[in-house]
Design an enzyme around this catalytic site. Structure first.
Site, PDB file in Angstrom:
ATOM      1  N   ALA A   1       0.856  -1.179   0.000  1.00  0.00           N
ATOM      2  CA  ALA A   1       0.000   0.000   0.000  1.00  0.00           C
ATOM      3  C   ALA A   1       0.893   1.231   0.000  1.00  0.00           C
ATOM      4  O   ALA A   1       1.646   1.466   0.939  1.00  0.00           O
ATOM      5  CB  ALA A   1      -0.905  -0.018   1.221  1.00  0.00           C
ATOM      6  N   GLU A   2       0.797   1.979  -1.075  1.00  0.00           N
ATOM      7  CA  GLU A   2       1.653   3.147  -1.237  1.00  0.00           C
ATOM      8  C   GLU A   2       0.824   4.412  -1.035  1.00  0.00           C
ATOM      9  O   GLU A   2      -0.131   4.668  -1.758  1.00  0.00           O
ATOM     10  CB  GLU A   2       2.263   3.122  -2.641  1.00  0.00           C
ATOM     11  CG  GLU A   2       3.374   4.107  -2.841  1.00  0.00           C
ATOM     12  CD  GLU A   2       4.131   3.843  -4.131  1.00  0.00           C
ATOM     13  OE1 GLU A   2       4.577   4.841  -4.715  1.00  0.00           O
ATOM     14  OE2 GLU A   2       4.275   2.683  -4.539  1.00  0.00           O
ATOM     15  N   LEU A   3       1.171   5.154  -0.007  1.00  0.00           N
ATOM     16  CA  LEU A   3       0.532   6.421   0.321  1.00  0.00           C
ATOM     17  C   LEU A   3      -0.969   6.308   0.578  1.00  0.00           C
ATOM     18  O   LEU A   3      -1.748   7.178   0.219  1.00  0.00           O
ATOM     19  CB  LEU A   3       0.822   7.469  -0.770  1.00  0.00           C
ATOM     20  CG  LEU A   3       2.305   7.800  -0.965  1.00  0.00           C
ATOM     21  CD1 LEU A   3       2.492   8.721  -2.142  1.00  0.00           C
ATOM     22  CD2 LEU A   3       2.904   8.383   0.290  1.00  0.00           C
TER      23      LEU A   3
END
Length: 139
Positions: free
Chosen positions: A27-29
């Protein structure tokens, strides 16, 4: 997931990944509070890249951790300063190459110690052989 609808959509995407057989998700940002809820409600191993501390794995790129660039993404923290070391290496390369160029231009390089040598006997023998070859004599 900055609105309730976006957050719910993201949660459903994670669930579909899990149902499809995924074992982990990066999960990016994603907002930290959303990441915490997804981690709590999912069987996926969650990997956070700027998504807060609630995931099972916290991830940063080594280049960011080591400070290899001048700017660091908002979600990262640099623990080193390799960028300044790279500037020092570049400056030292330029200094060394400039000095080398100057020594070559002023005939200070190569010196005797950096040049292959031939004994005077071998040089004389070579020159005799050249002269004999030039006169058509067989060596």
């Amino acid at each position: 997931g900055k609105t309730a609808d976006e957050a719910l959509d993201l949660y459903h995407k994670f669930r579909r990944l899990e149902e499809a057989g995924a074992f982990a998700v990066e999960a990016e940002l994603v907002t930290a509070c959303l990441m915490a809820e997804i981690t709590r409600r999912s069987g996926l191993v969650t990997i956070s890249l700027g998504s807060g501390p609630a995931a099972e794995v916290a991830f940063l790129f080594m280049a960011d951790i080591c400070g290899e660039t001048e700017t660091v993404p908002r979600h990262a923290r640099k623990y080193g300063d390799i960028a300044s070391l790279n500037r020092q290496v570049a400056a030292e390369r330029c200094r060394a190459l400039t000095e080398f160029r100057q020594d070559v231009a002023t005939a200070n390089f190569p010196a005797v110690a950096e040049t292959a040598a031939l004994t005077s006997f071998e040089l004389d023998s070579f020159l005799r052989n050249l002269d004999e070859t030039a006169q058509g004599k067989s060596v």
